[in-house]
Design an enzyme around this catalytic site. Structure first.
Site, PDB file in Angstrom:
ATOM      1  N   GLU A 259       0.914  -1.253   0.077  1.00  9.84           N
ATOM      2  CA  GLU A 259       0.009  -0.020   0.177  1.00  9.84           C
ATOM      3  C   GLU A 259       1.056   1.206  -0.067  1.00  9.84           C
ATOM      4  OE1 GLU A 259      -3.367  -0.117  -0.047  1.00  9.84           O
ATOM      5  OE2 GLU A 259      -3.873  -2.482   0.387  1.00  9.84           O
ATOM      6  N   CYS A 298      -3.446   8.151   3.930  1.00 14.12           N
ATOM      7  CA  CYS A 298      -3.495   7.897   2.333  1.00 14.12           C
ATOM      8  C   CYS A 298      -4.265   8.022   1.405  1.00 14.12           C
ATOM      9  CB  CYS A 298      -2.796   6.328   2.446  1.00 14.12           C
ATOM     10  SG  CYS A 298      -3.746   5.390   3.353  1.00 14.12           S
TER      11      CYS A 298
END
Ligand code: NAP
Length: 525
Positions: A259, A298
Site C-alpha cells: 500500500e 493515504c
C-alpha cells in the site's frame, strides 16, 4: 537529565529490550522527548521462528470460530485501555480527539467486524474456493480448490500515520486466518502500536507468539523471512521499490502486499450548479478530507475536479470552510486540527508545497493564521492550503507529487472525458469520490474510474447523512489501489483472508472430497 524510558519489543511472547540508547520519539507539538525504541541486539531469526512454530501452530489448531473469539477478546482488552491510547496519541501523534478516534476506534471497530464475520465461518479449518469441477469422463474424479492458512508468519511494516488502525486492519484478518503477526511500526509514532501489543500480550488472550512488535530499525527483518511468510508493507513508493527488489520477495517468493502513496481525486458532476446539493457535499468533503488527521491519510483527497464554470465558486466555498480550522495544540479545546507527526514531516510538507506551487497558486492559504497554544518554531503544525490551477492538462507535478499534509489542489475540467483522463494521471489511486444527484452519471463515472482505483465512493443527496466518508476505510470494502498506489488489496470483508491462505486444487474421488468438505466451509463474502 534522566533518559526517557526505553520501550521493550514484544517477541517470543515476552518483553525484550533492545540494546543501546535507542531512537527517541517526540511530542510533535511541544518538541519534548517521550520514550525511546531500540531493537539492537534482538535475535530476529529466533523471534520469527518462535512466532511460526509456537504462535502459528497454536493458532492453526483452532477453528475460525475460535480465532474469531480471540479477536473479540483482543477488542475487550483494547476497549478497557482506550484512555491510555488517547493519551499516547495526543502526546506522540499530536492529534485532536476526533482524529485519534479515527485511528484508535477505527482499529478496534475493524477487529470487531472480523470477530463477527469469523464467527460465521464456524468450526472449519480450511475454506472452499468455488465448487467441484469434473475433470474427465469419470464423474467421480473432480477438482476442488481449497484455501489453507499459510504456515509462515505475517510481517507488517507500517507507516507512521495509523499506529493503531494500521496494525489491526491487517492483524484482524491474519489472526482470523491462523497466521501469527509481527508488526514493525513506523518509528515516529511507534509508541501506540507497542503499547497495544504489550497490553494484548500481557492480558494473555492470544497464544504465545501469535502477536509480536519490533520497534525501530527495519534492518535485517526481510532477511529473516522464509518462503511461506507473507509481508504487508504500507509506506512510501520508494521504500516499496526496495522491498520488491529484496531477495525475500525476488528469490524466496515471499508473498507481498504493498500500500503506497496515492493522489486520490474528488469529481463534481458536470451538471452541478453552485447552489446544488452535490456542490455543497463536494465542498464539505474536500475541506474535511484536507483537515482530518492534518491530511496525513493515504486516502485523503489530493486533487479536486470541478466543471470550469464552478472553479471560483468552489475555491471560495472550500476556502471559507478551511478558514474556520483552528490549528495548534490538540490539548486546547479551541483547536480543530493538531500537528503533523514530526518536524521532519513538517519540513517534507513545506518542501512538497513549494514543488506544487511551481504549477499552482494558493487559493486559500492558512499559513497566515496564528497557531493556537503552540510555538511555530517548535510545533509540527501545518495550516491548510488549497491550491489551484486553471490549466490542469499542462500540469505534471500536480498529478505526481503527494504532499502528506493538509494540502489539495482544485482543478477545473472542460468535459467529462477530460476529467476522467486527468484523474487517471494519478497513475492508480486508492479512492476517487464522485458527487452527483444523477445515478446515470454516477454509474458512468464508477465504470470509468474503477479500473484505476481500489474504491469509488459516490456521494449523492440521498446518502448525505449515511455515507461513510471519502477517506474512511471501512473493513467491508476493499482498500488498496493499482499502479502507483502499490497494487495491493486489503480488507473487503472476508476477501482479506485470501492473502493469508494458500490456494490449492485437490483432485480426488467424490468420497475424499466429501470428507474434506466436512472440515471446510465455503468462503462466502
Ligand atoms: P516510509 O518511509 O516508506 O516508511 C514506511 C515503513 O517502512 C516504516 O515502518 C519505515 O521504518 C520502514 N522502512 C523504511 N525504510 C525501509 C527499508 N529500507 N526496508 C524496510 N522497511 C523500511 O513511509 P512513511 O513516510 O513512513 O509513510 C508515509 C507514506 O505512506 C505516504 O506516502 C503515504 O501515502 C503512505 N501510506 C499509504 C497507505 C496506504 O494504505 N496505501 C497508508 C498510510 C500511508 P522507519 O519508520 O523506522 O523508517
Amino acid at each position: 537529565m534522566s533518559q526517557t524510558p526505553l520501550l521493550p519489543n514484544i517477541v517470543a511472547g515476552q518483553a525484550q529490550s533492545g540494546q543501546g540508547a535507542g531512537t527517541p520519539l517526540f511530542d510533535p507539538v511541544l518538541g519534548t522527548e517521550l520514550v525511546r525504541v531500540s531493537r539492537d541486539g534482538l535475535d530476529v531469526a529466533s523471534a520469527f521462528r518462535f512466532a511460526r512454530e509456537q504462535g502459528g501452530a497454536a493458532l492453526r489448531a483452532l477453528s475460525y470460530r475460535e480465532r474469531a473469539g480471540l479477536l473479540a477478546a483482543v477488542v475487550q482488552v483494547l476497549q478497557a485501555k482506550r484512555d491510555d491510547y488517547y493519551a499516547i496519541a495526543t502526546a506522540n501523534s499530536g492529534t485532536v480527539t476526533r482524529d485519534s478516534a479515527v485511528d484508535i476506534d477505527g482499529g478496534i471497530f475493524t477487529l470487531g467486524q472480523y470477530a463477527k464475520w469469523g464467527e460465521k465461518l464456524g468450526d472449519a479449518r480450511a475454506l472452499l474456493d468455488g465448487g467441484r469441477i469434473r475433470l474427465g469422463k469419470d464423474e467421480g474424479f473432480q477438482a476442488q480448490h481449497i484455501l489453507t492458512p499459510t504456515r509462515g508468519l505475517a510481517l507488517f511494516i507500517n507507516a507512521f500515520n495509523f499506529p493503531s488502525w494500521g496494525l489491526w486492519e491487517k492483524a484482524a484478518p491474519a489472526l482470523l486466518s491462523g497466521v501469527p503477526v509481527v508488526v514493525k511500526p513506523g518509528t515516529p509514532t511507534a509508541w501506540l502500536t507497542q503499547r497495544m501489543v504489550q497490553d494484548v500480550v500481557e492480558a494473555g488472550v492470544l497464544p504465545a507468539g501469535a502477536l509480536s512488535v519490533i520497534c525501530g530499525s527495519s534492518h535485517g527483518l526481510l532477511d529473516a523471512l522464509e518462503p511461506f511468510d507473507v509481508l504487508s508493507f504500507t509506506g512510501s513508493a520508494d521504500t516499496a521499490a526496495l522491498i520488491r527488489g529484496h531477495d525475500a520477495v525476488a528469490k524466496r517468493s515471499v508473498r507481498v502486499n504493498i500500500e503506497a502513496d496515492s493522489l486520490n481525486s474528488a469529481l463534481l458532476d458536470p451538471a452541478a450548479t453552485a447552489d446544488s446539493e452535490a456542490f455543497k457535499l463536494f465542498v464539505n468533503e474536500v475541506a474535511r478530507e484536507m483537515t482530518v488527521k492534518s491530511g496525513q491519510k493515504c486516502t485523503a483527497i489530493r486533487r479536486a475536479f470541478v466543471p470550469r464554470a464552478l472553479y471560483q465558486a468552489a475555491a471560495d466555498a472550500i476556502g471559507a470552510k478551511l478558514a474556520k480550522t483552528t490549528v495548534g495544540n490538540p490539548r486546547n479545546e479551541a483547536v480543530r486540527m493538531g500537528a503533523l507527526v514530526s518536524r521532519a514531516q513538517f519540513d517534507s510538507v513545506r518542501e512538497g508545497l513549494a514543488q506544487l506551487l511551481t504549477e499552482a497558486q494558493a487559493l486559500y492559504d492558512g499559513r497566515s493564521q496564528a497557531l493556537v497554544d503552540a510555538d511555530p518554531a517548535v510545533a509540527a503544525c501545518a495550516q491548510p492550503v488549497l491550491l489551484g490551477t486553471s490549466d490542469p492538462v499542462a500540469a505534471r507535478v500536480l498529478h505526481d507529487v503527494e504532499v502528506f499534509g493538509p494540502v489539495a489542489t482544485l482543478m477545473p475540467y472542460d468535459s467529462e472525458t477530460q476529467a476522467y483522463g486527468l484523474i487517471r494521471r494519478g497513475q492508480g489511486s486508492l479512492v476517487a469520490s464522485v458527487y452527483s444527484a444523477d445515478p446515470a452519471f454516477t454509474a458512468r463515472a464508477a465504470l470509468e474510474l474503477a479500473d484505476s482505483h481500489g474504491r469509488v465512493h459516490a456521494i449523492s443527496p440521498e446518502v448525505a447523512q449515511s455515507q461513510t466518508g471519502h477517506g474512511n476505510v471501512m473493513p467491508h470494502s476493499l482498500h488498496g489501489g493499482p499502479g502507483r498506489a502499490g497494487g495491493g488489496e486489503e480488507l473487503g470483508g472476508l476477501r482479506a483472508l485470501g492473502f493469508y491462505h494458500r490456494r490449492s486444487a485437490v483432485q480426488a474421488h467424490t468420497g475424499a472430497l466429501d470428507a474434506l468438505a466436512a472440515s471446510a466451509t465455503p468462503l462466502a463474502f
